[in-house]
Scaffold this motif. Structure first.
Motif, short mmCIF file in Angstrom:
data_model
loop_
_atom_site.label_atom_id
_atom_site.label_comp_id
_atom_site.label_asym_id
_atom_site.label_seq_id
_atom_site.Cartn_x
_atom_site.Cartn_y
_atom_site.Cartn_z
N ALA A 1 -9.41 6.06 -9.40
CA ALA A 1 -8.98 5.05 -10.38
C ALA A 1 -8.52 3.78 -9.68
O ALA A 1 -8.71 2.67 -10.19
N ALA A 2 -7.92 3.94 -8.51
CA ALA A 2 -7.42 2.78 -7.77
C ALA A 2 -8.51 2.05 -6.99
O ALA A 2 -8.37 0.86 -6.69
N TYR A 3 -9.57 2.75 -6.68
CA TYR A 3 -10.59 2.23 -5.76
C TYR A 3 -11.21 0.89 -6.19
O TYR A 3 -11.30 -0.02 -5.35
N PRO A 4 -11.65 0.70 -7.44
CA PRO A 4 -12.35 -0.55 -7.78
C PRO A 4 -11.52 -1.81 -7.50
O PRO A 4 -12.02 -2.77 -6.92
N ALA A 5 -10.25 -1.80 -7.88
CA ALA A 5 -9.41 -2.98 -7.67
C ALA A 5 -9.12 -3.19 -6.20
O ALA A 5 -9.10 -4.33 -5.71
N ILE B 1 0.83 -1.20 0.00
CA ILE B 1 0.00 0.00 0.00
C ILE B 1 0.87 1.26 0.00
O ILE B 1 1.98 1.27 0.54
N ASP B 2 0.34 2.30 -0.62
CA ASP B 2 1.00 3.59 -0.72
C ASP B 2 -0.05 4.66 -0.45
O ASP B 2 -1.20 4.32 -0.11
N PRO B 3 0.28 5.93 -0.55
CA PRO B 3 -0.73 6.94 -0.23
C PRO B 3 -2.01 6.84 -1.07
O PRO B 3 -3.11 7.07 -0.56
N ILE B 4 -1.88 6.47 -2.35
CA ILE B 4 -3.06 6.36 -3.21
C ILE B 4 -3.94 5.19 -2.79
O ILE B 4 -5.15 5.33 -2.60
N THR B 5 -3.33 4.01 -2.63
CA THR B 5 -4.14 2.84 -2.28
C THR B 5 -4.67 2.94 -0.86
O THR B 5 -5.79 2.49 -0.59
N THR B 6 -3.92 3.54 0.03
CA THR B 6 -4.42 3.73 1.40
C THR B 6 -5.67 4.60 1.39
O THR B 6 -6.67 4.28 2.06
N SER B 7 -5.65 5.68 0.63
CA SER B 7 -6.83 6.53 0.53
C SER B 7 -7.99 5.79 -0.12
O SER B 7 -9.15 5.93 0.29
N ALA B 8 -7.69 4.99 -1.14
CA ALA B 8 -8.74 4.23 -1.82
C ALA B 8 -9.41 3.25 -0.86
O ALA B 8 -10.63 3.06 -0.89
N ILE B 9 -8.61 2.62 0.01
CA ILE B 9 -9.13 1.63 0.94
C ILE B 9 -9.90 2.28 2.08
O ILE B 9 -10.96 1.80 2.50
N ARG B 10 -9.39 3.40 2.59
CA ARG B 10 -9.84 3.89 3.89
C ARG B 10 -10.72 5.14 3.87
O ARG B 10 -11.19 5.57 4.92
#
Length: 198
Positions: free
Chosen positions: A71-75, A50-59
Motif C-alpha cells: 500500500a505504501a509502495y506507489p507513493a 521513514i519507518d519499517p513500512i516505508t523502508t521496505s517499500a523503498i528497498r
C-alpha cells in the motif's frame, strides 16, 4: 526534458533558498521553454520520516511486499521516479543547525536505493543515477566555506549526490544571511551572476 524543483525552507516569504530556486527555475525554463516542470514543496506537503513500512517499500522488490508495504509502495516509488525522470533538479537547501532541514533528509532517504541509484561491487560503491544536472540553492546565516567542522550541509549533499552518481553538481549560495539586509542583497546579487553561468 523535465525540471524538478524541490523546496525545504520553513521560513515562507522570508526564505532566501526559495528566492534562489525561483531564480534557478526561471533561468532553466528560459533556456528550455519546452521542459515539463515538476515541483515538490517538502514543507507544504512533507514526506514522513521513514519507518519499517516505508523502508521496505523503498528497498525491497515489489513481489515480496506484504499488504501494508504494498500500500505504501506507489507513493514512495513516485518520489524516486520523479527524480530519475528529471534532467535538471533544483534543490532548495537552507542550512539549519549546521545541516539540512529534516524535510530534505526525508526526501534524500527515498533516493538512496540499492540496485536502483547505487550498487556495491568489488571496487566499492557505484552510483547509478548520473546523467542529470543537480543545482543546490544554499542559504546560510554565517560564513562556512572555510569552517569544515561546522559545515555539514553542502558537504552532506555533495557526498550523497556523488554517491548516487551525480557528477554534474553545482551550488549557488548566499552566505552571511544573518548579518543583515545588505549582506543578503549582496549575496543574492552574486548568486544571480552564478546562475547566469549555468
Amino acid at each position: 526534458m523535465q525540471i524538478l524543483r524541490i523546496d525545504s525552507s520553513t521560513t515562507g516569504d522570508q526564505s532566501i533558498s526559495r528566492k534562489l530556486t525561483d531564480e534557478l527555475l526561471a533561468h532553466f525554463t528560459n533556456l528550455h521553454p519546452e521542459a515539463k516542470v515538476v515541483t515538490r514543496d517538502l514543507v507544504a506537503e512533507p514526506l514522513a520520516h521513514i519507518d519499517p513500512i516505508t523502508t521496505s517499500a523503498i528497498r525491497t522488490p515489489p513481489e515480496t511486499h506484504e499488504e501494508a508495504v504494498a500500500a505504501a509502495y506507489p507513493a514512495e516509488r513516485a518520489v524516486l521516479d520523479e527524480f530519475l525522470a528529471s534532467d535538471i533538479v533544483i534543490v532548495g537547501a537552507p542550512m539549519y543547525n549546521f545541516s539540512i532541514a529534516s524535510q530534505l533528509k526525508a526526501w534524500l532517504d527515498r533516493l538512496g536505493v540499492p540496485g536502483v541509484t547505487f550498487k556495491y561491487s568489488e571496487n566499492g560503491p557505484e552510483g547509478l543515477a548520473g546523467g542529470r544536472k543537480v543545482v543546490v540553492a544554499s542559504a546560510r546565516g554565517g560564513e562556512y566555506s572555510n569552517d569544515q567542522m561546522a559545515e555539514n550541509q553542502e558537504s552532506l549533499l555533495t557526498t550523497f549526490f556523488g554517491f548516487v552518481g551525480v557528477e554534474d553538481l553545482h551550488f549557488v549560495r548566499v552566505e552571511k544571511a544573518g548579518y543583515g539586509p545588505e549582506a543578503i542583497e549582496a549575496g543574492l546579487a552574486a548568486a544571480k551572476e552564478e546562475i547566469a553561468k549555468l
